[in-house]
Design a protein around this motif. Structure first.
Motif, PDB file in Angstrom:
ATOM      1  N   GLN A  10      -2.048   8.678   6.926  1.00  0.00           N
ATOM      2  CA  GLN A  10      -3.097   7.726   7.319  1.00  0.00           C
ATOM      3  C   GLN A  10      -2.506   6.406   7.807  1.00  0.00           C
ATOM      4  O   GLN A  10      -3.181   5.622   8.470  1.00  0.00           O
ATOM      5  CB  GLN A  10      -4.033   7.466   6.149  1.00  0.00           C
ATOM      6  CG  GLN A  10      -3.349   6.820   4.940  1.00  0.00           C
ATOM      7  CD  GLN A  10      -4.327   6.501   3.836  1.00  0.00           C
ATOM      8  OE1 GLN A  10      -5.360   5.875   4.090  1.00  0.00           O
ATOM      9  NE2 GLN A  10      -4.022   6.932   2.624  1.00  0.00           N
ATOM     10  N   TYR A  11      -1.224   6.173   7.466  1.00  0.00           N
ATOM     11  CA  TYR A  11      -0.594   4.936   7.914  1.00  0.00           C
ATOM     12  C   TYR A  11       0.240   5.156   9.178  1.00  0.00           C
ATOM     13  O   TYR A  11       0.930   4.256   9.636  1.00  0.00           O
ATOM     14  CB  TYR A  11       0.310   4.372   6.818  1.00  0.00           C
ATOM     15  CG  TYR A  11      -0.438   4.055   5.547  1.00  0.00           C
ATOM     16  CD1 TYR A  11      -1.200   2.904   5.447  1.00  0.00           C
ATOM     17  CD2 TYR A  11      -0.409   4.931   4.459  1.00  0.00           C
ATOM     18  CE1 TYR A  11      -1.905   2.619   4.288  1.00  0.00           C
ATOM     19  CE2 TYR A  11      -1.093   4.650   3.296  1.00  0.00           C
ATOM     20  CZ  TYR A  11      -1.835   3.501   3.220  1.00  0.00           C
ATOM     21  OH  TYR A  11      -2.535   3.215   2.072  1.00  0.00           O
ATOM     22  N   GLU A  64       0.824  -1.203   0.000  1.00  0.00           N
ATOM     23  CA  GLU A  64       0.000   0.000   0.000  1.00  0.00           C
ATOM     24  C   GLU A  64       0.863   1.260   0.000  1.00  0.00           C
ATOM     25  O   GLU A  64       0.556   2.238  -0.689  1.00  0.00           O
ATOM     26  CB  GLU A  64      -0.918  -0.014   1.219  1.00  0.00           C
ATOM     27  CG  GLU A  64      -2.006  -1.090   1.155  1.00  0.00           C
ATOM     28  CD  GLU A  64      -2.855  -1.097   2.412  1.00  0.00           C
ATOM     29  OE1 GLU A  64      -2.628  -0.233   3.288  1.00  0.00           O
ATOM     30  OE2 GLU A  64      -3.758  -1.961   2.505  1.00  0.00           O
ATOM     31  N   LEU A  65       1.929   1.228   0.781  1.00  0.00           N
ATOM     32  CA  LEU A  65       2.820   2.388   0.816  1.00  0.00           C
ATOM     33  C   LEU A  65       3.483   2.616  -0.545  1.00  0.00           C
ATOM     34  O   LEU A  65       3.588   3.752  -1.026  1.00  0.00           O
ATOM     35  CB  LEU A  65       3.892   2.196   1.886  1.00  0.00           C
ATOM     36  CG  LEU A  65       3.416   2.150   3.345  1.00  0.00           C
ATOM     37  CD1 LEU A  65       4.583   1.850   4.269  1.00  0.00           C
ATOM     38  CD2 LEU A  65       2.745   3.452   3.736  1.00  0.00           C
ATOM     39  N   ILE A 112       3.237  13.239  -0.749  1.00  0.00           N
ATOM     40  CA  ILE A 112       3.482  11.905  -0.198  1.00  0.00           C
ATOM     41  C   ILE A 112       3.348  11.918   1.319  1.00  0.00           C
ATOM     42  O   ILE A 112       2.736  11.020   1.918  1.00  0.00           O
ATOM     43  CB  ILE A 112       4.869  11.404  -0.643  1.00  0.00           C
ATOM     44  CG1 ILE A 112       4.855  11.080  -2.142  1.00  0.00           C
ATOM     45  CG2 ILE A 112       5.291  10.180   0.168  1.00  0.00           C
ATOM     46  CD1 ILE A 112       6.227  10.817  -2.713  1.00  0.00           C
ATOM     47  N   ALA A 148       0.973   4.108  -2.965  1.00  0.00           N
ATOM     48  CA  ALA A 148       0.709   5.514  -2.659  1.00  0.00           C
ATOM     49  C   ALA A 148       1.854   6.405  -3.144  1.00  0.00           C
ATOM     50  O   ALA A 148       1.633   7.473  -3.732  1.00  0.00           O
ATOM     51  CB  ALA A 148       0.498   5.682  -1.158  1.00  0.00           C
ATOM     52  N   ARG A 206      -0.291  12.041   2.241  1.00  0.00           N
ATOM     53  CA  ARG A 206      -1.008  10.799   1.947  1.00  0.00           C
ATOM     54  C   ARG A 206      -0.611   9.675   2.891  1.00  0.00           C
ATOM     55  O   ARG A 206      -1.435   8.832   3.254  1.00  0.00           O
ATOM     56  CB  ARG A 206      -0.754  10.388   0.501  1.00  0.00           C
ATOM     57  CG  ARG A 206      -1.541   9.173   0.072  1.00  0.00           C
ATOM     58  CD  ARG A 206      -1.589   9.054  -1.416  1.00  0.00           C
ATOM     59  NE  ARG A 206      -2.251   7.828  -1.838  1.00  0.00           N
ATOM     60  CZ  ARG A 206      -2.443   7.485  -3.106  1.00  0.00           C
ATOM     61  NH1 ARG A 206      -2.035   8.297  -4.074  1.00  0.00           N
ATOM     62  NH2 ARG A 206      -3.049   6.355  -3.415  1.00  0.00           N
ATOM     63  N   LEU A 207       0.645   9.661   3.307  1.00  0.00           N
ATOM     64  CA  LEU A 207       1.102   8.560   4.165  1.00  0.00           C
ATOM     65  C   LEU A 207       0.763   8.770   5.637  1.00  0.00           C
ATOM     66  O   LEU A 207       1.000   7.880   6.451  1.00  0.00           O
ATOM     67  CB  LEU A 207       2.623   8.373   4.023  1.00  0.00           C
ATOM     68  CG  LEU A 207       3.131   7.960   2.642  1.00  0.00           C
ATOM     69  CD1 LEU A 207       4.597   7.569   2.721  1.00  0.00           C
ATOM     70  CD2 LEU A 207       2.318   6.817   2.056  1.00  0.00           C
ATOM     71  N   ASP A 234       1.889   6.563  -6.987  1.00  0.00           N
ATOM     72  CA  ASP A 234       0.786   7.389  -7.495  1.00  0.00           C
ATOM     73  C   ASP A 234       1.128   8.873  -7.400  1.00  0.00           C
ATOM     74  O   ASP A 234       0.903   9.636  -8.354  1.00  0.00           O
ATOM     75  CB  ASP A 234      -0.496   7.104  -6.711  1.00  0.00           C
ATOM     76  CG  ASP A 234      -1.123   5.782  -7.088  1.00  0.00           C
ATOM     77  OD1 ASP A 234      -0.690   5.198  -8.099  1.00  0.00           O
ATOM     78  OD2 ASP A 234      -2.044   5.335  -6.373  1.00  0.00           O
ATOM     79  N   GLU A 235       1.660   9.290  -6.258  1.00  0.00           N
ATOM     80  CA  GLU A 235       1.967  10.705  -6.086  1.00  0.00           C
ATOM     81  C   GLU A 235       3.120  11.140  -6.985  1.00  0.00           C
ATOM     82  O   GLU A 235       3.100  12.239  -7.551  1.00  0.00           O
ATOM     83  CB  GLU A 235       2.293  11.003  -4.622  1.00  0.00           C
ATOM     84  CG  GLU A 235       1.121  10.866  -3.678  1.00  0.00           C
ATOM     85  CD  GLU A 235      -0.045  11.757  -4.078  1.00  0.00           C
ATOM     86  OE1 GLU A 235       0.201  12.924  -4.489  1.00  0.00           O
ATOM     87  OE2 GLU A 235      -1.198  11.310  -3.998  1.00  0.00           O
TER      88      GLU A 235
END
Length: 893
Positions: A411-412, A357-358, A405, A361, A408-409, A364-365
């Motif tokens: 959330q983890y 998932e990381l 990035i 992500a 977005r990260l 994508d960015e």
């Protein structure tokens, strides 16, 4: 009774030619014959007979002419021939098909065209020639000489030209190029902008053995298109030129032009033993009139080009001759370090899922900001910006990607929605610098190899980043400070980006040397407001030519105009790839005056224009997706585009509107389609649609703006020397810097008439205190030129390398010898580089009579030299010296 209109109007009865009395009687009969067996309204006849306002007695005069014609027809034909009837709302002349040469011509032309489409070339040529033999001169030549100018006459003249071109195509397919060559040359001279005639003439000349003559014909037509219409040749004509340069065997085929029309852009030579692929059966012949769709047996191929002289191979694997696979570049590297949290409990499946998932992500960015992930080493991900293609804002996009990035990260992280299986806060570093990049010849394929100090410096910088933070090197900061805000720099020069900078408040540079363009802009504003009609204004220019500065002046003129213009702006960007409709969103934000185009601001504007009923609700519903983070699905684009167009049309109907769209060459095709639809379908409203673009737009849309009734195109050439000097002096004076005369001349030569270069050199000079010598090329100028170079195909870039090795002035023979490419290939790319404003053609040919080219800007040559590895540059120069010496010895022998 027989009628002839394909030439002077003549009528033949049973007893011989019939004399018609009076111009009005002849004109009445002529107009009715052009519309034989159709009802012609009395009002249409009156408009045809009297160019201006008809006199009060016009209707009576027309009735008298019709009455006389009826008597004439009845007296001369007693076998039930033509009949002139009164038929509301006018008159009807019934004529049998065989009694009118125009009807016979149309039947023969249609049959010949059908035979041509079916591949029956011999019958097609015979039938089309019979159709053209019916012509005795221009349609109704006697009436035309007396001042008659009906649209029907021009339409039939165009039909005659099309039939003639069909005949030439049929004759060429039959192999009779010698028989039609003289006629082709005559008609091509009369119609120099006809691309189909040019393609046929090139084919005939080539088959006769005149490759150079065929290329000369192409250049004449390209010049005519550019000077008369501001257009480049179309796809088919460019394909013919490519085939002539390549000695493509397809030129020997009967349906050569049809093959190239369907095959598209320039084709590479096929091996002689390969059959031609069948044409798609689903294409209707009517779609490609005169371009046959049937396959045919391949004739013997024309003789191949002579092999170029042997030269040493380039030191790059699997690359075409001359193509560079190893280049010096300035790029930005992004490193992201992620560490899995201890809460995973050692479960390998959870760890694998979270790692995946990381990685997704991050990728994508990086992709969203135009970068390329080049590898993953444990918890560290490597991404590059500027490979394979350099952009002017590589460093800025790398920093923005790093910040995205981190967001977005989160959330983890420990405080996110997955606290048990979370990871520790990521760290991001960005470094910019010079590297040597090795990649595939076409820039695709394997991950490029980067050599230089940037990877190590970026890795060292990453070690200093706190958890959840981002730091950039000093070079990255200096290249992005105009658009991003930074915190204080540390001892190592690195700093943390804090966010985007607000709009620049610096005053624009002086506008000099553009008086003619400003006058045209003012005229366009006045014309649109006065005529209440849309106009498409396109400003084209190379990077830094001053397109944005000119549109700023246009907006100022519009706001100060007595017509009360409203100004709406928007810009496109390469980074909009994941939001293809971002340009539309920016125009809405500008129109509403809200920075983020809030829905309530949009609602107020829509309700003010269209009310609160169904129409206003429909527009808000369709435009709503532009206000959300997620872009609308392609299926919703047509309705959204319609709503956007209606909104802008409504704004223009309320008050004259200037809509400025910048950098349209970066816009996706759906947006380009929408802009052209807006220009065509806005209706009778005062809307000036001003767009700016680089010449690359014409590579995608060669006919952009062409053929429209209300369209204006401006091409910004480099400033002349006095204007460049005036601009540079003004900038230096504002910065409190004075240059010695020698240094000033040197800087002006480096500026080369480009306003952006003048601004950047002035910034370098004023920021360095008292300059002791000419400054190095400013970093921003270097990035702009490098990005412009990377828009070129690999072979075109290799030709520039050879041109620099030849001293900056070159010809096709020299490029061929230095680069190891075919001479025809070198000539093609030199011509291409001239059209793209990298080179300019010299007025004086070389000693051997060949066309010579020189770099348009010194900065381009300097950037080309900086692009090439030192060993390659020295090798090219040795070859250039050897070729120059051999050529001089040959000329003096």
């Amino acid at each position: 009774m027989k009628f002839q209109v394909l030439g002077p109007l003549t009528v033949h009865g049973d007893s011989g030619p019939i004399m018609l009395s009076g111009v009005k009687q002849r004109a009445t009969l002529g107009h009715l014959l052009l519309h034989a067996n159709e009802v012609v309204a009395t009002s249409a006849l009156m408009r045809a007979l009297w160019a201006g306002e008809p006199p009060p007695t016009a209707r009576k005069m027309l009735q008298n002419a019709v009455s006389a014609l009826r008597g004439l027809l009845a007296a001369e034909d007693t076998r039930g021939g033509p009949v002139l009837l009164t038929h509301a709302p006018g008159y009807l002349l019934r004529v049998d098909g065989d009694d009118l040469d125009l009807t016979t011509y149309r039947a023969l032309a249609d049959r010949g065209r059908a035979d041509l489409a079916a591949g029956a070339w011999t019958p097609a040529a015979r039938t089309l020639r019979a159709a053209l033999d019916l012509w005795r001169g221009p349609v109704l030549a006697d009436l035309a000489e007396s001042g008659t100018d009906w649209p029907e006459l021009r339409t039939l003249a165009q039909a005659r030209s099309a039939t003639r071109e069909d005949l030439y195509e049929a004759e060429l397919a039959c192999g009779r190029h010698h028989e039609v060559l003289e006629d082709l040359q005559t008609h091509a001279q009369r119609e120099p902008a006809s691309e189909r005639l040019c393609a046929q003439l090139m084919l005939a000349l080539y088959r006769r053995g005149g490759q150079a003559d065929a290329l000369d014909a192409y250049r004449r037509t390209r010049t005519a298109l550019a000077s008369r219409l501001g257009l480049e040749p179309g796809r088919v004509l460019r394909a013919v030129e490519r085939a002539v340069l390549d000695h493509d065997p397809v030129l020997g085929q009967p349906d050569a032009l049809a093959i190239m029309a369907l095959d598209g852009e320039a084709r590479r030579p096929r091996p002689a033993d390969l059959p031609v692929a069948p044409r798609p059966a689903a294409v209707a012949p009517a779609v490609l009139v005169g371009f046959d769709t049937r396959p045919a047996p391949r004739p013997p191929a024309p003789p191949a080009l002579p092999a170029p002289p042997p030269v040493a191979a380039f030191p790059y694997p699997a690359a075409p001759a001359g193509v560079l696979t190893e280049q010096h570049k300035q790029l930005s590297m992004l490193l992201v370090r992620t560490t899995l949290g201890k809460g995973l409990g050692g479960d390998p499946e959870d760890a694998a899922r979270l790692s995946g998932e990381l990685a997704v992500a991050i990728r994508d960015e990086v992709a969203r900001h135009g970068g390329k992930v080049s590898g993953v080493l444990g918890p560290v991900t490597f991404a590059l910006f500027g490979v394979v293609r350099t952009r002017e804002d590589d460093a800025e996009r790398a920093v923005r990607a790093g910040r995205s990035i981190l967001r977005r990260l989160r959330q983890y992280g420990a405080g996110g929605p997955v606290p048990v299986h979370g990871g520790s806060a990521p760290r991001v570093a960005v470094a910019t610098g010079d590297v040597v990049v090795t990649c595939a010849a076409d820039g695709t394929g394997a991950v490029p190899i980067v050599n230089g100090a940037v990877p190590q410096s970026c890795a060292d910088l990453l070690q200093t980043v706190p958890p959840g933070g981002i730091r950039v090197c000093a070079t990255t900061r200096s290249g992005t400070e105009r658009t991003l805000v930074y915190g204080p720099a540390g001892p190592d020069g690195a700093s943390e980006p804090l966010g985007a900078r607000t709009a620049c408040t610096d005053p624009p540079p002086p506008l000099v040397g553009r008086e003619r363009e400003v006058e045209q802009l003012g005229g366009a504003l006045g014309d649109v407001a006065r005529r209440q009609r849309p106009c498409l204004l396109t400003t084209l220019g190379e990077p830094g030519a001053g397109k944005t500065r000119l549109t700023t002046e246009l907006a100022r003129l519009a706001r100060r105009s007595p017509h009360g213009y409203r100004v709406v702006t928007g810009h496109s960007s390469w980074s909009d790839r994941d939001r293809p409709l971002a340009l539309l969103e920016r125009t809405l934000a500008s129109a509403t005056g809200a920075e983020d185009c809030a829905r309530d601001a949009l609602a107020r504007m829509v309700h003010a224009l269209f009310g609160t009923g169904d129409r206003g609700a429909w527009l808000l519903d369709r435009l709503g997706p532009l206000l959300r983070d997620d872009q609308p699905a392609p299926a919703d684009w047509p309705d959204l585009a319609t709503a956007w167009r209606l909104l802008l049309t409504g704004l223009a109907a309320e008050r004259p509107l200037l809509l400025v769209l910048e950098d349209l060459h970066t816009a996706p095709d759906p947006v380009l389609d929408l802009v052209t639809e807006l220009a065509d379908a806005a209706g009778p409203v005062p809307l000036l649609l001003a767009v700016t673009a680089r010449p690359e737009l014409l590579d995608r849309r060669p006919t952009w703006g062409g053929g429209r009734r209300d369209a204006l195109a401006l091409t910004l050439d480099p400033l002349d020397e006095p204007s460049s000097a005036q601009l540079l002096d003004a900038l230096l004076t504002d910065g409190g810097c004075a240059l010695p005369p020698d240094l000033r001349r040197d800087v002006l030569a480096r500026v080369g008439g480009n306003p952006l270069y003048a601004v950047e050199y002035a910034r370098e000079l004023t920021g360095s205190g008292r300059p002791a010598g000419p400054p190095a090329m400013p970093r921003h100028v270097r990035q702009v030129v490098a990005a412009h170079l990377d828009t070129l195909p690999p072979l075109a870039k290799a030709v520039l390398v050879c041109a620099s090795a030849l001293g900056g002035v070159c010809c096709a023979d020299g490029v061929s010898a230095v680069g190891g490419v075919d001479r025809a290939e070198a000539a093609h790319w030199l011509d291409h580089l001239e059209r793209r404003d990298f080179l300019r053609r010299s007025r004086h040919p070389s000693a051997t009579g060949a066309l010579r080219y020189a770099f348009r800007h010194p900065a381009t040559r300097e950037a080309v030299d900086a692009l090439v590895p030192r060993t390659v540059r020295e090798d090219r120069r040795r070859r250039a010296e050897s070729w120059t010496e051999n050529t001089a010895a040959r000329l003096t022998a």
